[in-house]
Scaffold this active site. Structure first.
Site, PDB file in Angstrom:
ATOM      1  N   PRO A  60       0.811  -1.217   0.000  1.00  0.00           N
ATOM      2  CA  PRO A  60       0.000   0.000   0.000  1.00  0.00           C
ATOM      3  C   PRO A  60       0.846   1.269   0.000  1.00  0.00           C
ATOM      4  O   PRO A  60       0.330   2.363  -0.216  1.00  0.00           O
ATOM      5  CB  PRO A  60      -0.838  -0.106   1.284  1.00  0.00           C
ATOM      6  N   GLU A  77       3.492  -8.478   8.748  1.00  0.00           N
ATOM      7  CA  GLU A  77       3.723  -7.037   8.923  1.00  0.00           C
ATOM      8  C   GLU A  77       4.638  -6.468   7.853  1.00  0.00           C
ATOM      9  O   GLU A  77       5.002  -5.305   7.882  1.00  0.00           O
ATOM     10  CB  GLU A  77       4.299  -6.753  10.313  1.00  0.00           C
ATOM     11  N   ARG A 105      -4.081  -8.276 -20.639  1.00  0.00           N
ATOM     12  CA  ARG A 105      -5.046  -7.782 -21.627  1.00  0.00           C
ATOM     13  C   ARG A 105      -4.403  -6.825 -22.630  1.00  0.00           C
ATOM     14  O   ARG A 105      -4.953  -6.573 -23.686  1.00  0.00           O
ATOM     15  CB  ARG A 105      -6.204  -7.050 -20.933  1.00  0.00           C
ATOM     16  N   ASP A 142     -12.392  -0.115 -24.197  1.00  0.00           N
ATOM     17  CA  ASP A 142     -12.365  -0.238 -22.739  1.00  0.00           C
ATOM     18  C   ASP A 142     -12.537   1.094 -22.050  1.00  0.00           C
ATOM     19  O   ASP A 142     -12.050   2.106 -22.542  1.00  0.00           O
ATOM     20  CB  ASP A 142     -10.976  -0.712 -22.270  1.00  0.00           C
TER      21      ASP A 142
END
Ligand code: ADE
Length: 247
Positions: A89, A116, A154, A169
């Site tokens: 993140p 962690e 893709r 798309d």
């Protein structure tokens, strides 16, 4: 394109990606997927791959040695330095532009953390990119790696067949895709927009473009800043929003 995924849960990766369009691409040899089990590389006789964090605190940290040796085993099988993407993140947020760029790589290593985190020293040693799939925290990097591999696949020529083209798309031109309809013509009292039944391709294209503009303005106005839109289209959006009372 070779995808090497360093993970403690290889079955999750193969189970998810050997399905549907990515599964077909793997079968056709357009993508090669190698889920490398980090645990196979630990020198710990009990198969341990994690330990307590120095300095204390909650949770466990993935140790450097098994991660590094798993990476070295991949590196020894290829003749170039691949990009090594650590899913976290704390990384740059993944998007369609990154998917398109990464599809040009010969091979990519994805490193999936758990607990962690991973001992910072091995990250410093091997990682080239820190990537996040959004501002939320998952239990591990496997789902983010799978999301990235799906989106990157893709963009590789031949992975999508003719009827699955990526051209229309959402986000291919920085806008959201127009709404789609299929048979029957009336469902639950709802009629398919008449213009789609007209057979007039120019009118259909113009209508779809307008729908993309409206949709993006209503649902993701932030995208309009970088989308490729003509001044006339910008004016169309302004007028549409003003008339509909949105602004
Ligand atoms: N690992 C845990 N959460 C993540 C996220 N949002 N993106 C990438 N990797 C992660």
């Amino acid at each position: 394109m070779n995808c090497y995924v360093l993970t403690l849960f290889p079955d999750m990766i193969t189970g998810g990606l050997n399905t549907s369009i990515t599964g077909r691409a793997i079968e056709e040899g357009l993508i090669r997927l190698d889920a490398v089990n980090i645990r196979d590389y630990t020198l710990n006789k009990h198969g341990k791959t994690d330990d307590y964090p120095y300095g204390g605190g909650a949770g466990m940290v993935m140790q450097a040695q098994p991660v590094y040796d798993a990476y070295r085993s991949v590196r020894s099988r290829i003749d170039y330095d691949p990009r090594v993407i650590y899913l976290t993140p704390q990384g740059r947020v993944f998007n369609q532009t990154m998917a398109r760029e990464l599809a040009l790589e010969k091979g990519i290593v994805f490193l999936c953390g758990h607990y962690e985190g991973v001992d910072e020293r091995v990250l410093d040693e091997i990682v080239t990119d820190h990537v996040s799939i959004g501002d939320f925290v998952l239990t591990g990097g496997e789902l983010p790696a799978m999301c990235m591999i799906d989106a990157i696949s893709r963009m590789i020529p031949g992975v999508l067949h003719n009827n699955e083209s990526a051209e229309d798309d959402s986000l291919s031109d920085g806008l959201l895709e127009f709404p789609q309809y299929s048979r029957p013509e009336v469902w639950n009292g709802r009629q398919v927009p008449k213009i789609l039944l007209s057979g007039d391709h120019a009118k259909v294209d113009a209508w779809r473009r307008e729908q993309s503009l409206i949709r993006t303005a209503l649902r993701r106005p932030d995208l309009l800043e970088h989308a490729v839109i003509s001044p006339r289209e910008r004016e169309f959006i302004r007028k549409y929003l003003a008339d509909s009372g949105e602004v």
